[in-house]
Design a protein around this motif. Structure first.
Motif, short mmCIF file in Angstrom:
data_model
loop_
_atom_site.label_atom_id
_atom_site.label_comp_id
_atom_site.label_asym_id
_atom_site.label_seq_id
_atom_site.Cartn_x
_atom_site.Cartn_y
_atom_site.Cartn_z
N HIS A 260 0.30 5.64 -24.40
CA HIS A 260 1.16 6.73 -25.18
C HIS A 260 1.97 7.89 -25.01
N ALA A 261 2.21 8.37 -23.97
CA ALA A 261 3.21 9.39 -24.39
C ALA A 261 3.91 10.51 -25.25
N PHE A 262 4.37 9.21 -26.51
CA PHE A 262 5.16 9.03 -26.98
C PHE A 262 4.57 9.42 -27.87
N ARG A 263 5.32 10.24 -28.95
CA ARG A 263 5.07 10.56 -30.69
C ARG A 263 6.06 10.10 -31.60
N ILE A 264 6.28 9.47 -32.82
CA ILE A 264 8.20 9.05 -33.01
C ILE A 264 7.81 10.65 -34.23
N GLY A 265 9.00 10.67 -33.68
CA GLY A 265 9.98 12.34 -33.47
C GLY A 265 10.04 13.85 -32.62
N GLY A 266 8.99 12.95 -31.64
CA GLY A 266 9.68 13.64 -30.58
C GLY A 266 7.94 13.26 -29.24
N LEU A 267 7.16 14.37 -29.12
CA LEU A 267 6.44 14.80 -28.49
C LEU A 267 4.84 15.09 -28.81
N GLN A 268 3.87 14.38 -28.71
CA GLN A 268 2.26 15.51 -28.99
C GLN A 268 2.28 16.43 -27.90
N TYR A 269 2.66 16.50 -27.24
CA TYR A 269 1.86 17.37 -25.64
C TYR A 269 3.54 17.91 -25.52
N GLU A 270 3.32 19.29 -24.92
CA GLU A 270 4.03 20.12 -24.20
C GLU A 270 4.09 19.86 -22.92
N ALA A 271 5.04 20.10 -22.03
CA ALA A 271 5.16 19.74 -20.85
C ALA A 271 4.46 21.09 -19.93
N TYR A 272 3.66 20.52 -19.60
CA TYR A 272 2.17 21.14 -18.95
C TYR A 272 2.80 22.52 -17.68
N ASP A 273 1.87 23.37 -17.20
CA ASP A 273 2.57 24.36 -16.36
C ASP A 273 2.43 23.35 -15.11
N PHE B 227 0.76 -1.45 0.28
CA PHE B 227 0.29 -0.39 0.09
C PHE B 227 1.15 1.44 0.07
N TYR B 228 2.06 1.58 0.93
CA TYR B 228 2.54 2.24 1.24
C TYR B 228 2.96 2.26 -0.86
N CYS B 229 3.64 1.74 -1.46
CA CYS B 229 4.48 1.91 -3.44
C CYS B 229 3.59 1.80 -4.15
N PHE B 230 2.00 1.58 -3.61
CA PHE B 230 1.30 1.94 -4.34
C PHE B 230 0.73 3.30 -4.42
N ARG B 231 1.05 4.03 -3.10
CA ARG B 231 0.87 5.52 -2.79
C ARG B 231 1.37 6.30 -3.39
N GLU B 232 2.94 6.03 -3.02
CA GLU B 232 4.20 6.77 -3.91
C GLU B 232 4.02 6.24 -5.94
N ARG B 233 3.10 5.13 -5.94
CA ARG B 233 2.89 5.02 -7.72
C ARG B 233 1.94 6.16 -8.00
N GLU B 234 1.11 6.14 -7.34
CA GLU B 234 -0.21 7.28 -7.31
C GLU B 234 -0.07 8.86 -7.53
N GLU B 235 1.12 9.26 -7.06
CA GLU B 235 1.76 10.16 -7.26
C GLU B 235 2.52 10.68 -8.38
N ILE B 236 2.61 9.03 -9.05
CA ILE B 236 3.77 9.18 -10.69
C ILE B 236 2.36 9.30 -11.06
N LEU B 237 1.41 8.10 -11.61
CA LEU B 237 0.23 8.35 -12.35
C LEU B 237 0.23 9.42 -11.96
N LYS B 238 -0.47 10.42 -11.43
CA LYS B 238 -0.99 11.70 -11.53
C LYS B 238 0.33 12.72 -12.21
N ILE B 239 0.83 12.45 -12.08
CA ILE B 239 1.75 13.06 -13.07
C ILE B 239 1.43 13.15 -14.57
N PHE B 240 1.41 11.30 -15.01
CA PHE B 240 1.10 11.04 -16.50
C PHE B 240 0.07 11.57 -16.90
N GLU B 241 -0.98 11.48 -15.89
CA GLU B 241 -1.82 12.08 -16.19
C GLU B 241 -2.03 13.04 -16.95
N LYS B 242 -1.56 14.52 -15.55
CA LYS B 242 -1.69 15.53 -16.26
C LYS B 242 -0.96 16.12 -17.60
#
Lengths: 451, 381
Positions: free
Chosen positions: B168-181, B144-159
């Motif tokens: 599907h975070a990356f695109r061939i040739g780079g990225l589709q999305y700019e890093a969010y604020d 549960f501790y591990c999943f608590r921390e993993r959740e923080e990472i997944l939140k970053i991915f989600e954002k």
């Protein structure tokens, strides 16, 4: 009017034994409920330690969860595997549960609360009958006709036989000090000595603690049902209410070992410092603690989101206040003073048992599981020799006290230190042994290139 | 490996410790600790394992075949479903391979952001490993501790890209999305907290004598065995081989950052545990270095809408959390690959199971499956 002799015999029997029968019925009725709520408490504590909430849906804060669980298990399909030995399959969980409940009968929950009369072999009876529960586990594992079940059953046989020995020897330590097997007399002996036996033989208590965890198949010794290895061990093929009976037996057993430990080592129903009169104010603690729970409920009631939860919290709070008043009355009304030991005794006893069970749970959430060979080594190489040495040491201490009029505390301290020294030696020996023999037994030579 | 049981039959008949019959039990495909649908047939002498046979393929979806009927872009989400615990790493490997085939390079900004996300993914993947591994050995709480921390990472991915698991975070040739604020701030906050949180696991497990007893000298794999079996990643490094593609063949932006490659000495389960724990710390350091200076500029290189690589073939591999993840792509000059072959680390590492398990007890089998850190989605593809 004359009654037929048979009926008269029954009436006489009832006249002599009605208290025991009523108490027995109460035990059978109440223990499943208590066991259910111990499960809920365990889940709540586990949730608390694991940064989550636990059951929240059924009733306020999941308080009705045990009832929902029981209902669900009752209406589940009654499944018996085709190849199972049906009679034994049916009988095994019943044996487990009956053994646990019967042994509870001999336990004194206070100077006045006891189902069986104060039998002269009290502790022996409790240990003997609760060990019978093992039979249920073996039979269940055998009758299921499943590989996982049989491995679980074999594991639990070996484990219980080994740890029963250690627990028995640890109990002998306390029995030597008490000089009796009678449960009430053991507690009385602690009152007369003015000290709980845990302070005279801490090592024995520790051995009993470890052995009783193993006896009740709790983590880190839950190998018979190790869910990550054997699916569910001896219970693999069980479902529905048969499974619940095993579960009930396990939790009832936890209460039994907790009660035995409390009786032998933690002063039974005695309050802390029972003979020290300037500490008599400790008698006010039970009502104060219960009232404090009530106050906390009132405090929480204001923070509940739903109206029904607010009402519920108030109901709990008022119940707590009422119970607190009941506990407080004999302190002030002299004519009711005679119920004080019974009432408060039960409170202290249950508090100690709860503490013991809490320790069980805490260990379960914290520790990884032993491997089977490590478990056996711990039992046979460390706990059993240590328990034997401890029994001898207590004997020596008692002789030093009675024959050479040594100070009791000094003798106890000296022998405890000696036993701890032996423990350190055994652990050291064990470490060396495992370091030498830890490589796998038959590491088959195999050419990885062979494909 | 498939013949292991038959071979044992002829050589060691009725030679169990007590002269009893050998017991064959079937672990899986539905078993609490085979991490999905792995099925292991165990041949037991009492509780001691004589031989094992892995039966795999319950999760086979024909990912490599699917690739032949999708365009290069269309196939990218499919690789996320292989190692679904480390989808970002899979995507990175695939995108870089196609980029190599096209002879384009992702712009520096994209490469740094890719590095950050991939290292976060490595931490997340190791956290899942740690939690389930500990659970297999009987420690309930670390999960549960591990999943608590993993959740923080997944939140970053989600954002960042809207998805948590199969990103599907990356695109061939780079990225589709700019890093969010606030991306850097989120990563930094996670890294700051994670330093303290990792101490929780150390307190619970590292010095615990039961944990040490259960993992030390269990499933020993020598460096020679590792290399012969093709094992990679933490399994290889725990045996003392300092081989990490992030250093050996730097990709993305790894050559810019300082980090160590932890190695073990005995190649046992405890060493693999220590190596992965240290890898999490190192990944955290890489993330902290990377967010300090994310270069400005475009995030997508010069690739067309329709990808038509010249006929040819390419192999590229990256250091995924579980080991070396390789893609071999053959192009026939059309928009769809002619053949895609994937070298999944879990599949190769799983081959070591039989070698590691023999002579151990049943309880060690789950510990060893746990320590191999396999994901069946990747094994079966």
């Amino acid at each position: 009017m004359t009654l037929p002799p048979s009926l008269e015999a029954i009436l006489t029997f009832l006249q002599n034994w009605w208290v025991e029968i009523v108490c027995g019925v109460v035990i059978v009725a109440v223990v499943p409920l208590i066991a259910g709520y111990v499960v809920l408490v365990e889940r709540k504590l586990m949730a608390d330690m694991q940064a989550r909430l636990g059951p929240m849906r059924v009733g306020p804060h999941g308080l009705l969860q045990p009832i929902a669980d029981a209902l669900k298990l009752l209406i589940k399909e009654d499944l018996i595997p085709d190849n199972a030995d049906k009679l034994i399959f049916w009988l095994a969980p019943v044996i487990s549960m009956v053994a646990a409940m019967t042994s509870m009968g001999a336990i004194a929950f206070g100077p006045t609360f006891q189902v069986a009369r104060d039998i002269n072999i009290g502790i022996l009876f409790v240990i003997g009958v609760s060990s019978l529960g093992l039979l249920g586990i073996i039979l269940g594992g055998w009758a299921s006709n499943s590989h996982y079940s049989i491995i679980g059953a074999i594991r639990s046989t070996a484990q219980l036989v080994s740890y029963e020995t250690a627990a028995g020897l640890a109990i002998v330590g306390a029995l030597l000090l008490a000089g009796t097997l009678r449960i009430r007399a053991i507690v009385d002996a602690q009152q007369q000595l003015g000290v709980w036996f845990i302070f005279l033989t801490p090592v024995a208590f520790f051995i009993y603690l470890v052995a009783s965890i193993a006896e009740t198949n709790r983590a880190p010794f839950d190998l018979p049902e190790a869910e990550s290895e054997l699916v569910a061990g001896y219970m693999t093929e069980y479902s529905g209410f048969r499974w619940a009976l095993y579960f009930l037996g396990e939790y009832a057993n936890m209460i039994v070992v907790g009660s035995v430990a409390t009786t032998l080592f933690l002063g039974g129903w005695l309050r802390p410092f029972p003979n020290v009169h300037w500490l008599d104010w400790l008698d006010f603690l039970p009502p104060l603690i219960i009232a404090a729970v009530g106050v906390y409920c009132v405090y929480r009631a204001g923070k509940q989101p739903a109206e029904i939860q607010i009402w519920f919290m108030w109901a709990v709070a008022l119940t707590c206040f009422a119970v607190a008043v009941i506990f407080a009355v004999p302190l002030f009304v002299t004519s009711l003073k005679f119920i004080l030991p019974g009432l408060h005794g039960a409170f202290w006893f249950l508090l100690k048992v709860s503490g013991y069970i809490y320790l069980f749970m805490w260990l379960r959430f914290t520790l990884p599981r032993y491997r089977f060979d490590q478990l056996m080594h711990l039992g046979w190489y460390i706990l059993i020799p240590l328990a034997i040495v401890n029994v001898l040491a207590i004997g020596v201490a008692m002789i030093l006290e009675s024959e050479f009029s040594w100070n009791r505390w000094f003798a106890a301290l000296l022998t405890s230190l000696f036993t701890l020294g032996v423990a350190a030696f055994l652990v050291n020996l064990y470490d060396k042994r495992t370091a030498a023999a830890s490589a796998p037994a038959t590491a088959a030579a195999r050419d990885p290139y062979a494909g | 490996m498939g013949n292991a049981l038959q071979q044992e039959d002829t050589t060691k008949k009725n030679s169990t410790l007590l002269g009893a019959d050998e017991l064959v039990i079937n672990m899986g495909p539905q078993h609490p600790s085979t991490h999905g649908v792995l099925r292991v047939k165990l041949k037991l002498d009492g509780e001691r394992v004589r031989a094992t046979e892995c039966v795999i393929g319950y999760l086979h979806r024909g990912v490599e075949k699917i690739a032949e009927h999708r365009t290069y872009q269309q196939f990218a989400p499919y690789v996320d479903r292989m190692d679904y615990v480390a989808a970002v790493s899979n995507g990175l490997g695939y995108c870089e391979t196609v980029e190599k085939l096209l002879s384009v390079e992702a712009p520096p900004r994209a490469r740094v952001i890719r590095t950050i996300l991939t290292e976060l993914q490595r931490i997340a993947s190791h956290l899942v490993w740690l939690g389930t591994h500990a659970l297999d050995i009987g420690a309930l709480t670390p999960l549960f501790y591990c999943f608590r921390e993993r959740e923080e990472i997944l939140k970053i991915f989600e954002k960042y890209c809207g998805a948590r698991l199969t990103t599907h975070a990356f695109r061939i040739g780079g990225l589709q999305y700019e890093a969010y604020d606030g991306f850097e701030k989120d990563v930094e906050r996670f890294c700051k907290n994670f330093e303290r949180r990792i101490q929780d696991y150390v307190d619970l497990l590292t010095g615990n004598s039961i944990w040490i007893g259960r993992t030390r000298n269990v499933g020993v794999l020598s460096a020679a065995d590792c290399i012969a079996l093709g094992a990679s990643g933490p399994v290889l490094r725990a045996s003392g081989v300092k081989w990490d593609l992030r250093k050996a063949q730097p990709y993305a932006a790894y050559e810019q950052y300082q980090f160590d490659i932890p190695t073990g000495t005995n190649g046992d389960t405890y060493d693999r545990y220590m190596v992965r724990m240290e890898e999490m710390r190192q990944s955290r350091l890489i993330c902290l270095q990377a967010i300090e200076k994310i270069p400005e500029g475009p995030i997508l290189g010069k690739v067309g809408k329709v990808l038509k690589p010249a006929a040819g073939e390419v192999y590229h591999s990256i250091e995924a959390p579980k080991g070396i993840l390789g893609y071999y792509i053959v192009s026939d000059g059309t928009t769809q690959p002619y053949r895609v072959r994937i070298r999944p680390p879990s599949f190769v590492n799983l081959q070591a199971l039989d070698k590691m398990v023999r002579g151990h007890l049943v309880a060690d089998v789950v510990a060893i499956i746990g320590t191999l850190d396999i994901v069946l989605g990747e094994v079966d593809r």
